[in-house]
Design a protein around this motif. Structure first.
Motif, short mmCIF file in Angstrom:
data_model
loop_
_atom_site.label_atom_id
_atom_site.label_comp_id
_atom_site.label_asym_id
_atom_site.label_seq_id
_atom_site.Cartn_x
_atom_site.Cartn_y
_atom_site.Cartn_z
N GLU A 184 -3.10 3.26 -0.69
CA GLU A 184 -3.42 2.97 -2.08
C GLU A 184 -2.59 1.79 -2.57
O GLU A 184 -1.37 1.76 -2.40
N SER A 185 -3.26 0.81 -3.20
CA SER A 185 -2.55 -0.34 -3.71
C SER A 185 -1.55 0.08 -4.78
O SER A 185 -1.86 0.86 -5.67
N CYS A 212 -5.78 -3.51 0.21
CA CYS A 212 -4.53 -4.13 -0.23
C CYS A 212 -4.79 -5.50 -0.83
O CYS A 212 -5.87 -6.08 -0.70
N LEU A 239 0.85 -1.19 0.00
CA LEU A 239 0.00 0.00 0.00
C LEU A 239 0.88 1.23 0.00
O LEU A 239 1.64 1.47 0.96
N HIS A 271 -6.38 -0.82 6.36
CA HIS A 271 -6.09 -1.59 5.15
C HIS A 271 -7.13 -2.68 4.90
O HIS A 271 -7.21 -3.22 3.79
N ASP A 280 -9.17 -4.13 -5.56
CA ASP A 280 -7.78 -4.19 -5.12
C ASP A 280 -7.54 -5.24 -4.04
O ASP A 280 -6.44 -5.31 -3.49
N ASP A 305 0.29 3.63 2.81
CA ASP A 305 -0.73 2.94 3.61
C ASP A 305 -2.15 3.19 3.14
O ASP A 305 -3.11 2.84 3.85
#
Length: 628
Positions: A384-385, A545, A379, A478, A568, A382
């Motif tokens: 966004e994939s 994630c 991520l 997440h 995702d 922390d």
């Protein structure tokens, strides 16, 4: 600028969270009418050891958290902005008991006049009783009048009267109100509403996460500060334990923590693996860093390692002591190796310990993507994939994990050079992601799911009522908790829906009914039973994630619930797309489906939902048995 904004917001939260009545009542040396409790505490009170509220002891917080004390900053502001997110312990004020024992007459002697009938009537028009009691369990349990609690205490404690009104934001958006010292909510209902004043900042949870984001160097510094001193044992102690082991052979594992005491999916995996090796009559030695560490270490280290032998804690040893003990007293018989996590370990230590156990290779499990980056969930910042872009790419340059990635991956490469490792993935999705994101030289690959569904049962009957949407598991960013929390608040009054949070502990600030559930190695089906008992239609597993597996998804499907997720979520999305649920393109579409009612098509009765049996893998023990 983000850090400054975050600090300013923390300061504003602190100012409104100070319990003015408590402060005035217990500190009689302060003038009731002339002293502003919040500002007094901020400027001098905390340095004098005064407490801002009955539920918070200033000195206890500083004593328990020396890293906070070392900053010479306001401890109450630290807790409100960051400490509660980090799970920091707090203690009640030593004056709390005396304060609560005061009679109404004694308090009235120092209390200003109560609110007028007109103020109370106006406040009721904007106060959401259901919301206030749902997010403030202590108030609900106390039996206090929720409106009066908010008007007298709650607003100063950082509590809000409704989902649409933020005390801190209203003061920020309206500095004239903040400067006047008037009650912000009363100002709004009596005057601000007619003037069209804004009540809440439109804030995406990702923005809040970015505001709290720490550089990786700071995370390492925190780990050093929080490391607890340990008493190291000698190689002789471990030799004696190994010599007295009654089983044959040795299964050696490396992990990030003590699997017997920590709760989580990977820890349950090691527990199942250990139990199966016990059934096979083989010893199990587990090695983990006593103090957590956010990345791998390098070279021969003296980091204290916790050791468990057949599930029993033996204490802490330096790696060299473990090597010495295994060379001297390795139990005779077959051996095997499984690396479940490398955080806190160095490849040199792992290889030396493995070879001392007579092992040159074994299995490397993909419980996460730690082999590709120090950001084990892939991520970016922390939130966004990222898909593990090439090292040194611009994408890594803007990520908090970028500076640590090269060394982290290099240490994993040395691990694969030193040992002959087979990559064991719990899903094809995990294996494909690992192949695409790295080039570690494994000597083999295998896919072994942690759980398999089998024997579909009868169609599940469901009682009529609202669509029941559950968030199963730990409420972390997440895992998509902020998105679920928003939906639960957004549609709290919508009779079509009921939101449930199924986990061991409730989460403050959620308008979802908490259902206590704790999954353990002795009760693997606890979540499945709860999902069945509450006739959950939809399990929302909106992970941000790439999930390498997801027990929650399989538990949901086995109980007849539809898995609702985004694109995702890795194996969750793949699993849902196989007929077990629905994959929506983004959170905006998700909310639109709730608004329109399209989501109702996931009801049990509409789907003709069926249950399944679950068969659990014993991980490395299963792979070793297959080879024998």
């Amino acid at each position: 600028m983000a850090a400054t904004a975050s600090t300013d917001r923390a300061h504003r939260l602190m100012l409104v969270a100070v319990d003015g009545e408590f402060y005035r009542q217990v500190y009689a040396d302060l003038s009731y009418d002339e002293v502003d409790p919040a500002r007094h505490y901020d400027l001098t009170g905390w340095r004098e050891g005064r407490d801002p509220a009955p539920w918070f002891s200033t000195q206890a917080y500083l004593d328990a958290h020396p890293d906070v004390a070392a900053t010479d900053g306001n401890p109450f502001a630290h807790y409100l902005s960051r400490g509660w997110r980090e799970g920091r312990e707090i203690a009640a004020s030593r004056l709390a008991a005396g304060y609560h024992a005061l009679t109404e007459q004694q308090r009235a002697a120092r209390r200003p006049a109560r609110f007028s009938d007109a103020e109370l009537a106006a406040a009721r028009t904007g106060f959401d009783v259901r919301y206030y009691l749902a997010v403030n369990h202590d108030v609900a349990q106390s039996g206090a009048d929720p409106l009066l609690h908010f008007l007298v205490h709650g607003w100063r404690e950082g509590r809000d009267p409704s989902h649409d009104f933020s005390v801190a934001d209203y003061l920020t958006l309206n500095p004239d109100v903040a400067a006047s010292g008037v009650h912000p909510f009363l100002h709004y209902v009596l005057q601000g509403r007619a003037e069209g004043r804004e009540t809440k900042v439109a804030r995406d949870f990702r923005e809040e996460a970015l505001a709290q984001l720490k550089p990786f160097a700071e995370r390492l510094a925190d780990s050093r500060r929080w490391a607890r001193p340990v008493e190291l044992r000698t190689a002789a102690d471990l030799i004696a334990a190994l010599a007295s082991a009654e089983r044959r052979g040795l299964h050696l594992t490396f992990g990030q923590d003590d699997y017997s005491r920590s709760v989580g999916g990977s820890q349950l995996c090691v527990q199942r693996e250990s139990a199966q090796f016990a059934a096979m009559g083989r010893n199990h030695l587990h090695v983990y860093p006593v103090n957590g560490w956010p990345t791998v270490r390098s070279g021969p280290t003296e980091a204290p390692m916790g050791v468990l032998l057949n599930g029993q804690a033996l204490g802490a040893f330096v790696p060299a002591a473990i090597v010495e003990a295994l060379k001297a007293a390795r139990p005779p018989g077959p051996g095997s190796l499984a690396i479940h996590n490398m955080l806190g370990h160095s490849s040199r230590d792992v290889a030396d310990i493995a070879r001392a156990a007579g092992l040159n290779g074994g299995y490397f499990w993909l419980h996460d993507m730690g082999g590709l980056c120090a950001g084990i969930h892939l991520l970016r910042n922390d939130i966004e994939s990222c898909g593990a872009p090439p090292q040194g790419s611009p994408a890594c340059g803007v990520c908090v994990y970028g500076p640590a990635r090269a060394a982290h991956v290099a240490e994993h490469r040395r691990l694969f050079e030193r040992l002959d490792l087979i990559v064991a993935a719990p899903s094809q999705v995990a294996l494909d992601a690992w192949r695409a994101g790295g080039d570690l030289d494994a000597c083999g690959e295998v896919v072994l799911p942690h759980v398999r569904l089998s024997s579909p049962g009868e169609i599940v009957d469901a009682q009529p009522g609202p669509l029941r949407i559950a968030f199963p598991g730990t409420p972390t960013l997440h895992k998509g908790w902020p998105i679920f929390r928003h939906l639960a608040a957004r549609f709290a009054a919508d009779a079509r829906y009921e939101f449930l949070h199924m986990a061991s502990k409730p989460m403050a600030g959620a308008l979802a009914r908490h259902v206590p559930v704790t999954v353990t190695a002795d009760d693997l089906l606890a979540m499945r039973r709860a999902l069945l008992e509450h006739e959950v239609d939809v399990a929302m597993i909106w992970s941000l994630c790439l999930e390498t597996f997801s027990f929650a998804a399989y538990e949901a499907a086995s109980a007849g619930a539809a898995v609702l997720t985004g694109p995702d979520s890795g194996n969750v999305a793949a699993f849902a797309a196989q007929g077990h649920g629905l994959v929506l393109p983004d959170a905006r579409t998700l909310e639109a489906w709730f608004e329109s009612g399209e989501i109702l098509q996931l009801a049990r009765t509409a789907r003709g939902a069926r249950t399944y049996d679950m068969t659990y893998s014993s991980l490395t023990a299963e792979l070793v048995e297959d080879q024998s």
